[in-house]
Design a protein around this motif. Structure first.
Motif, PDB file in Angstrom:
ATOM      1  N   UNK A 118      -3.904  -5.258   6.277  1.00  0.00           N
ATOM      2  CA  UNK A 118      -2.502  -5.580   6.538  1.00  0.00           C
ATOM      3  C   UNK A 118      -1.903  -6.342   5.377  1.00  0.00           C
ATOM      4  N   UNK A 119      -2.686  -7.352   4.947  1.00  0.00           N
ATOM      5  CA  UNK A 119      -2.174  -8.218   3.905  1.00  0.00           C
ATOM      6  C   UNK A 119      -2.095  -7.464   2.575  1.00  0.00           C
ATOM      7  N   UNK A 120      -3.123  -6.656   2.313  1.00  0.00           N
ATOM      8  CA  UNK A 120      -3.129  -5.886   1.071  1.00  0.00           C
ATOM      9  C   UNK A 120      -1.904  -4.981   1.016  1.00  0.00           C
ATOM     10  N   UNK A 121      -1.654  -4.287   2.121  1.00  0.00           N
ATOM     11  CA  UNK A 121      -0.539  -3.345   2.141  1.00  0.00           C
ATOM     12  C   UNK A 121       0.780  -4.079   1.988  1.00  0.00           C
ATOM     13  N   UNK A 122       0.873  -5.214   2.698  1.00  0.00           N
ATOM     14  CA  UNK A 122       2.096  -6.001   2.636  1.00  0.00           C
ATOM     15  C   UNK A 122       2.360  -6.468   1.201  1.00  0.00           C
ATOM     16  N   UNK A 123       1.323  -6.983   0.587  1.00  0.00           N
ATOM     17  CA  UNK A 123       1.463  -7.467  -0.793  1.00  0.00           C
ATOM     18  C   UNK A 123       1.812  -6.325  -1.739  1.00  0.00           C
ATOM     19  N   UNK A 124       1.143  -5.190  -1.517  1.00  0.00           N
ATOM     20  CA  UNK A 124       1.389  -4.044  -2.391  1.00  0.00           C
ATOM     21  C   UNK A 124       2.842  -3.605  -2.281  1.00  0.00           C
ATOM     22  N   UNK A 125       3.370  -3.698  -1.060  1.00  0.00           N
ATOM     23  CA  UNK A 125       4.781  -3.317  -0.878  1.00  0.00           C
ATOM     24  C   UNK A 125       5.681  -4.321  -1.577  1.00  0.00           C
ATOM     25  N   UNK A 126       5.344  -5.605  -1.402  1.00  0.00           N
ATOM     26  CA  UNK A 126       6.153  -6.644  -2.041  1.00  0.00           C
ATOM     27  C   UNK A 126       6.185  -6.466  -3.551  1.00  0.00           C
ATOM     28  N   UNK A 127       5.027  -6.113  -4.083  1.00  0.00           N
ATOM     29  CA  UNK A 127       4.958  -6.009  -5.540  1.00  0.00           C
ATOM     30  C   UNK A 127       5.380  -4.646  -6.048  1.00  0.00           C
ATOM     31  N   UNK A 128       5.753  -3.803  -5.125  1.00  0.00           N
ATOM     32  CA  UNK A 128       6.261  -2.494  -5.546  1.00  0.00           C
ATOM     33  C   UNK A 128       5.187  -1.520  -5.976  1.00  0.00           C
ATOM     34  N   UNK A 129       3.918  -1.864  -5.685  1.00  0.00           N
ATOM     35  CA  UNK A 129       2.844  -0.938  -6.027  1.00  0.00           C
ATOM     36  C   UNK A 129       2.915   0.271  -5.096  1.00  0.00           C
ATOM     37  N   UNK A 130       3.321   0.005  -3.850  1.00  0.00           N
ATOM     38  CA  UNK A 130       3.447   1.069  -2.873  1.00  0.00           C
ATOM     39  C   UNK A 130       4.882   1.068  -2.356  1.00  0.00           C
ATOM     40  N   UNK A 131       5.451   2.251  -2.195  1.00  0.00           N
ATOM     41  CA  UNK A 131       6.819   2.356  -1.674  1.00  0.00           C
ATOM     42  C   UNK A 131       6.888   1.907  -0.221  1.00  0.00           C
ATOM     43  N   UNK A 132       8.067   1.455   0.230  1.00  0.00           N
ATOM     44  CA  UNK A 132       8.236   0.912   1.577  1.00  0.00           C
ATOM     45  C   UNK A 132       7.810   1.906   2.652  1.00  0.00           C
ATOM     46  N   UNK A 133       8.187   3.161   2.423  1.00  0.00           N
ATOM     47  CA  UNK A 133       7.976   4.152   3.476  1.00  0.00           C
ATOM     48  C   UNK A 133       6.615   4.830   3.389  1.00  0.00           C
TER      49      UNK A 133
END
Lengths: 710, 162
Positions: A485-500
């Protein structure tokens, strides 16, 4: 490089080997094997380090090693119980010795107080035990302590006959000098034992005309007039030159006049000469058992004792030579060339030729087998057990455990798996980083572990095994696993992964390797350091390896490194771009397709994407990327689908695919400089130069362009 | 002193050993350039090179010199006169520059010159094309101007900086 520098370099090489060995011994001891062989090995290793350090004047190292050695000597003589407490102290001290060696190597001076606490502990332990030993065994103190307490003498007197002193005949061989030993140092050390009379025997020195500068003409007779010294102590001084000199130690019980004494000694020498080879064994036999009765018999008896011990004595030592790595590398390179020439020759044989020249074909077949054999043997020379990297890890884990306050146990399996030295060199940093990561993020604190019903002590398991043409190194911990959860959340925050973007569990786990991603917000002292696991990945990719992470929440994480056995020869696919030969490492190729049979799409940015099996992959025309023009028609060209890192693919468009072969990697930087997108060069079968495509580099250049555009 | 005198007599007043410098001269169009003979490792006929991407036009590519990859610089292109269209008669002069081996592509090797170090003229400054930076000096041989190449400057800046 001056001679002294060379000696120093050799000394430090040896130190690293000894430290690796020490680490191994301590691990065995920690696991409960407290045999005297191990203790002696440790003692000898520390003594070697100390001896060399003394020669080069590394005083702080000598000082510490000396105290440590004293303690070890007490331990191996059973004067100090080898309790867990002491073992811990020893292991800690071993780390300190490594620090001292490192400091000396770098020409640094450590804080004078460095290791002072440990030193104080040594002294305290030794003092306590020497107090006891007076009551128990009545043995004299360890050889480095010059002050003998009167108590010891009194205790010794009733049990055995008083020794008046020793006569040591020391006849150095040439080897003693060639291995840079100095008799003066030995004699000085002898002098520390007690009252010494040294007589140099000069009668063999020839006239200057016959004098050979590298011959040995001088021998010594040393009389030690101190009755409290044990033969063992004398022998220990000469332990280092064992085999490089003839050593006769005889004891005399009355203060006889010099002449009579000598004759006495000579007659004993005669008996002893026949048994000379067993002298080394004798020393080894006596060393761990310092009971008085073992020491009492005269030389002749001792020799017999030694002969008995001979069968179980260690072998003469590994038959090995030290070779400059450059020389080996040269052979490896040439054999690489040979393999390629051989495969080129074989390829030239078409069916027609095969029928006409059958002898030639047979010859080529033999050549193929021989070159393969040669290649294997040469690679085996350069192969090293991964132990040399693994052995640094226990210390790392100890440090991490004490810094984090966690309880961590490190298990190592398959340390003897061999990999090419060049791979090993590249392995140390990534491995350190991954272990840090496991200890820092993986293993939970003691409280948390107890809470979740686990053992207090977390386990990190480091294993190596060979699997086909590659080596698998697995780092496994029984910690909390990756917090997805945290990894994905952080990745989204940092723009590594798109929101959707929706990711599978495996994809999320592998996000920890994404560039610019770090799961810890605050950079911790241990694993943070500003760089993330992406550095690990790029280091591993650089040597043609890959990393996969698997994690089970609450149960632990497993990171698997797959590494090539060697870096010398690379399996590649030969392609043509704008008339020039390029090679792409086979390890990064997923599949190849004809351009005519695939679909391309175009992004608003102008970038082309390839649709393959429902997936859209970034594509790159190598010709236009390298600013070259090609006249090959689009539909006649080919797509090489590459995979540089875990999840991202890249489709390279090339003019033609020529074939598959093995190549030797050559550096471009040696005579030129690094070129973006090119990992190096190689000599092709026709003698021309082919360029190795750096898939990872191309991938990065695309993402750089993207960030610039954004 | 005596020995020196004898030598001077013998060489008939020619260049003394400690002051002499041997150069290899080669032609590029109607110009002659030279490099110190001690830096030259090998002279070979042009036999093609593998072009390197992302480099300036004067980098002709790399060749295989007995298992080592050596870059080839087109001297004509380096001097801004456009790329050479090499034929089999063109020549690559392989030289060592510091630790590195490099080759330069020229039209032909013309001569070996022995010159006096004192006869080297400085390169006139203020040449707007920047060519003066590529030469270390100028000498006169048979009434012809011969530029001495500054190898470090020639191979510098080969990569296209982003």
């Amino acid at each position: 490089m001056s001679d002294l520098d060379e000696f120093k370099a050799t000394y430090f090489d040896e130190c690293s080997e000894l430290l690796i060995d020490l680490e191994e011994q301590f691990i065995a001891i920690q696991d409960g094997d407290k045999s005297s062989d191990r203790m002696n090995a440790i003692f000898r290793a520390i003594h070697s380090i100390k001896g060399g350090a003394g020669a080069f004047g590394f005083t702080s190292l000598v000082g510490f090693a000396h105290e440590f050695e004293t303690l070890l000597d007490f331990v191996r003589n059973d004067k100090i119980d080898f309790t867990n407490e002491v073992i811990k102290l020893c292991i800690r001290s071993n780390d300190l010795v490594a620090d001292f060696v490192e400091a000396a190597r770098n020409g640094e001076e450590l804080d004078p107080e460095y290791g002072a606490t440990e030193k104080a502990k040594f002294v305290a332990l030794c003092k306590a035990s020497s107090g006891d030993s007076g009551d128990e065994s009545g043995e004299p103190m360890e050889e480095f302590d010059i002050e003998f307490t009167p108590v010891l003498v009194e205790m010794e007197a009733p049990t055995e006959k008083v020794t008046e002193g020793w006569l040591v005949e020391f006849i150095p061989f040439r080897e003693l000098y060639t291995s840079a030993n100095d008799p003066l140092l030995l004699l000085r050390e002898l002098a520390e034992l007690g009252d010494v009379e040294v007589k140099a025997i000069l009668k063999d020195i020839p006239l200057l005309t016959d004098f050979e500068p590298f011959s040995v003409y001088c021998t010594w007779e040393i009389t030690i007039k101190d009755k409290d010294i044990e033969e063992e102590s004398i022998r220990e001084i000469f332990e280092f030159v064992d085999g490089d000199c003839e050593l006769k130690i005889t004891k005399f019980e009355m203060p006889v006049d010099e002449q009579a004494f000598k004759e006495d000694a000579k007659s004993e020498d005669l008996e002893e000469d026949e048994d000379m080879p067993s002298f080394a064994d004798l020393a080894a036999e006596i060393a761990p058992k310092p009971e008085p009765e073992k020491l009492k018999p005269k030389v002749a008896d001792n020799a017999a004792d030694g002969a008995k011990a001979a069968p179980k004595a260690p072998p003469v030592g590994m038959q090995s030579i030290r070779v400059d790595l450059d020389k080996v590398d040269r052979v490896v390179n040439m054999v690489g060339e040979l393999v390629i020439t051989q495969s080129m020759l074989t390829q030239q044989m078409d069916d027609n030729l095969r029928h006409r020249y059958q002898e030639l074909v047979r010859g080529l077949e033999v050549l193929a087998t021989t070159t393969r054999g040669l290649q294997d043997s040469v690679m085996a020379i350069r192969a090293q057990p991964v132990k040399s990297v693994f052995s640094r890890m226990p210390r790392l884990v100890r440090e991490l455990a004490s810094k984090t306050g966690k309880k961590i146990k490190l298990e190592m399996v398959g340390e003897n798996t061999e990999i090419d030295k060049t791979v090993i060199e590249q392995l140390s940093d990534p491995l350190t980083h991954m272990i840090r990561n496991s200890a820092d993020h993986g293993i939970e604190s003691v409280e948390k572990r107890v809470e979740s019903g686990k053992e207090e002590t977390g386990t990190i398991r480091l294993s190596a095994e060979q699997a086909g043409g590659s080596i698998l190194i697995i780092i496994e911990d029984d910690g909390a696993g990756i917090n997805r959860e945290r990894v994905l959340q952080l990745a989204r925050e940092k723009g590594v992964v798109g929101e959707e973007q929706q990711l599978s569990d495996d994809q999320i786990d592998n996000l920890i390797f994404a560039p610019g991603f770090s799961t810890v917000e605050e950079v911790s002292d241990l694993s943070g350091r500003g760089v993330g696991m992406d550095v690990v990945l790029s280091n591993i990719n650089k040597i043609g390896g890959s990393v996969i992470v698997k994690s089970v929440p609450g149960r632990g994480t497993r990171m698997t490194l797959r590494l090539p056995l060697t870096l010398a020869v690379l399996d590649v696919m030969l392609v043509r771009v704008a008339g020039c030969p390029y090679v792409i490492p086979l390890s990064s190729i997923v599949e190849t397709m004809q351009c005519a049979r695939v679909e391309f799409g175009r992004l608003p940015t102008g970038a082309r994407v390839l649709k393959v099996r429902g997936e859209y992959v970034q594509s790159m025309d190598l010709a236009s990327h390298f600013e070259m023009t090609t006249d090959v028609d689009e539909k006649d060209r080919f797509v090489v689908l590459c995979e540089a890192e875990g999840t991202n693919k890249l489709a390279l468009i090339v003019d033609a695919i020529i074939g598959q072969q093995q190549v030797v990697i050559k550096s471009l930087e040696e005579n030129f400089e690094r070129i973006e997108g090119i990992a190096g060069g190689t000599i092709l079968g026709d003698g021309s130069v082919g360029l190795i495509v750096d898939v990872q580099g191309l991938k990065n250049s695309i993402s750089n362009q993207r960030t610039v555009a954004a | 002193m005596e020995a020196l005198n004898i030598k001077d007599d013998y060489e008939n007043g020619e260049i003394s050993a400690e002051n002499s410098l041997q150069l290899i001269a080669f032609s590029l169009g109607d110009q002659t350039y030279s490099v110190e003979i001690t830096t030259v490792r090998e002279i070979r006929a042009w036999n093609g090179a593998t072009p390197l991407p992302n480099t300036r036009e004067f980098v002709r590519g790399v060749i295989n010199l007995r298992g080592t990859i050596v870059p080839i610089f087109d001297l004509r292109a380096r001097f801004g006169d456009g790329q050479t269209s090499p034929t089999k008669t063109h020549v690559v002069v392989v030289m060592s520059v510091g630790e590195k081996w490099v080759g330069i592509l020229v039209d032909a090797v013309s001569d070996i010159l022995t010159i006096n170090k004192n006869d080297i003229h400085p390169v006139p400054e203020g040449n707007s094309s920047g060519d003066s930076e590529l030469l270390r000096g100028i000498i006169t041989h048979n009434d012809q101007m011969v530029g001495m190449i500054d190898l470090h400057a020639v191979i510098d800046g080969a990569k296209i900086e982003e």
